[in-house]
Design a protein around this motif. Structure first.
Motif, PDB file in Angstrom:
ATOM      1  N   ARG A   1       0.858  -1.184   0.000  1.00 57.08           N
ATOM      2  CA  ARG A   1       0.000   0.000   0.000  1.00 57.08           C
ATOM      3  C   ARG A   1       0.893   1.232   0.000  1.00 57.08           C
ATOM      4  O   ARG A   1       1.894   1.281   0.714  1.00 57.08           O
ATOM      5  CB  ARG A   1      -0.920  -0.014   1.211  1.00 57.08           C
TER       6      ARG A   1
ATOM      7  N   THR B   1       0.927   5.774  -1.348  1.00 57.01           N
ATOM      8  CA  THR B   1       0.170   6.914  -1.852  1.00 57.01           C
ATOM      9  C   THR B   1       0.969   7.581  -2.956  1.00 57.01           C
ATOM     10  O   THR B   1       2.195   7.509  -2.992  1.00 57.01           O
ATOM     11  CB  THR B   1      -0.133   7.959  -0.753  1.00 57.01           C
TER      12      THR B   1
ATOM     13  N   GLN C   1      -3.149  10.228  -3.097  1.00 60.56           N
ATOM     14  CA  GLN C   1      -4.120   9.210  -3.482  1.00 60.56           C
ATOM     15  C   GLN C   1      -3.644   7.827  -3.041  1.00 60.56           C
ATOM     16  O   GLN C   1      -2.550   7.386  -3.422  1.00 60.56           O
ATOM     17  CB  GLN C   1      -4.350   9.239  -4.989  1.00 60.56           C
TER      18      GLN C   1
ATOM     19  N   CYS D   1      -3.174   3.847  -2.879  1.00 57.88           N
ATOM     20  CA  CYS D   1      -3.065   2.805  -3.891  1.00 57.88           C
ATOM     21  C   CYS D   1      -2.663   1.491  -3.223  1.00 57.88           C
ATOM     22  O   CYS D   1      -2.103   1.497  -2.130  1.00 57.88           O
ATOM     23  CB  CYS D   1      -1.986   3.171  -4.918  1.00 57.88           C
TER      24      CYS D   1
ATOM     25  N   TYR E   1      -2.330  -1.732 -10.061  1.00 55.64           N
ATOM     26  CA  TYR E   1      -2.645  -1.292  -8.707  1.00 55.64           C
ATOM     27  C   TYR E   1      -3.924  -0.478  -8.684  1.00 55.64           C
ATOM     28  O   TYR E   1      -4.315   0.127  -9.681  1.00 55.64           O
ATOM     29  CB  TYR E   1      -1.489  -0.523  -8.062  1.00 55.64           C
ATOM     30  N   SER E   2      -4.567  -0.537  -7.531  1.00 51.81           N
ATOM     31  CA  SER E   2      -5.744   0.310  -7.330  1.00 51.81           C
ATOM     32  C   SER E   2      -5.257   1.742  -7.211  1.00 51.81           C
ATOM     33  O   SER E   2      -4.116   1.996  -6.807  1.00 51.81           O
ATOM     34  CB  SER E   2      -6.497  -0.109  -6.075  1.00 51.81           C
ATOM     35  N   PHE E   3      -6.125   2.678  -7.577  1.00 50.47           N
ATOM     36  CA  PHE E   3      -5.750   4.088  -7.563  1.00 50.47           C
ATOM     37  C   PHE E   3      -6.902   4.902  -6.987  1.00 50.47           C
ATOM     38  O   PHE E   3      -8.048   4.725  -7.385  1.00 50.47           O
ATOM     39  CB  PHE E   3      -5.428   4.557  -8.985  1.00 50.47           C
TER      40      PHE E   3
ATOM     41  N   GLU F   1      -8.241   5.019  -3.920  1.00 46.36           N
ATOM     42  CA  GLU F   1      -9.219   4.261  -3.144  1.00 46.36           C
ATOM     43  C   GLU F   1     -10.042   5.213  -2.277  1.00 46.36           C
ATOM     44  O   GLU F   1      -9.517   6.128  -1.668  1.00 46.36           O
ATOM     45  CB  GLU F   1      -8.506   3.245  -2.245  1.00 46.36           C
TER      46      GLU F   1
ATOM     47  N   THR G   1      -8.506   1.437 -11.282  1.00 48.69           N
ATOM     48  CA  THR G   1      -7.358   0.530 -11.359  1.00 48.69           C
ATOM     49  C   THR G   1      -6.472   0.929 -12.532  1.00 48.69           C
ATOM     50  O   THR G   1      -6.973   1.181 -13.630  1.00 48.69           O
ATOM     51  CB  THR G   1      -7.833  -0.923 -11.560  1.00 48.69           C
TER      52      THR G   1
ATOM     53  N   HIS H   1      -6.553   2.430 -17.661  1.00 46.43           N
ATOM     54  CA  HIS H   1      -7.055   3.044 -16.429  1.00 46.43           C
ATOM     55  C   HIS H   1      -8.556   2.759 -16.420  1.00 46.43           C
ATOM     56  O   HIS H   1      -9.310   3.321 -17.213  1.00 46.43           O
ATOM     57  CB  HIS H   1      -6.763   4.547 -16.432  1.00 46.43           C
TER      58      HIS H   1
END
Length: 135
Positions: free
Chosen positions: A47, A49, A58, A60, A73-75, A77, A83, A101
């Motif tokens: 995890r 940012t 943000q 991630c 990776y998630s973006f 959240e 993603t 994206h």
């Protein structure tokens, strides 16, 4: 580049081998030179940012890693909940970098604004990577 109502897709030829492009995606100091500062690392579950300036830090989380081939990776959240998927393919003496994206909410004002803004912004960011690596 293509944009539908929930996904942005674009690609950029980078005149460097996949190992160099991979480092640009996964080394925090290199990453900060072309996009955003943050403690990105290619470790599933990590995890971090990304400092997006006026848009804030943000959150991630790394979801998938295939060294020198794929980073997902998630973006953002908790706000955008999208993603990012970076895919690297060797091309001649360089690399074709593909970005997807995904996950924008077209029913949300923030989702629509982000889709439009990032759809217009991603090609320039990918070109910035090429310039940063060529210095």
């Amino acid at each position: 580049m293509t944009i539908d109502t929930t996904v942005i897709q674009c690609d950029q030829f980078i005149a460097h081998p996949p190992a160099v492009v991979w480092r640009a995606l996964t080394d925090p100091s290199t990453h900060a030179k072309w996009w955003a500062a943050g403690d990105v690392r290619p470790v599933v579950g990590h995890r971090f940012t990304l400092d997006m300036g006026a848009w804030g830090h943000q959150p991630c989380e790394v979801l998938a890693v295939e060294p020198e081939r794929l980073l997902r990776y998630s973006f953002a959240e908790g706000s955008l909940d999208t993603t990012l998927t970076w895919r690297l393919e060797p091309e001649g003496t360089g690399t074709r970098l593909f970005l997807e994206h995904a996950g924008f909410d077209p029913n949300s004002p923030l989702g629509r604004q982000a889709l439009e803004g990032m759809g217009n912004g991603w090609p320039g960011i990918l070109a910035a990577m090429e310039r940063a690596l060529s210095r």
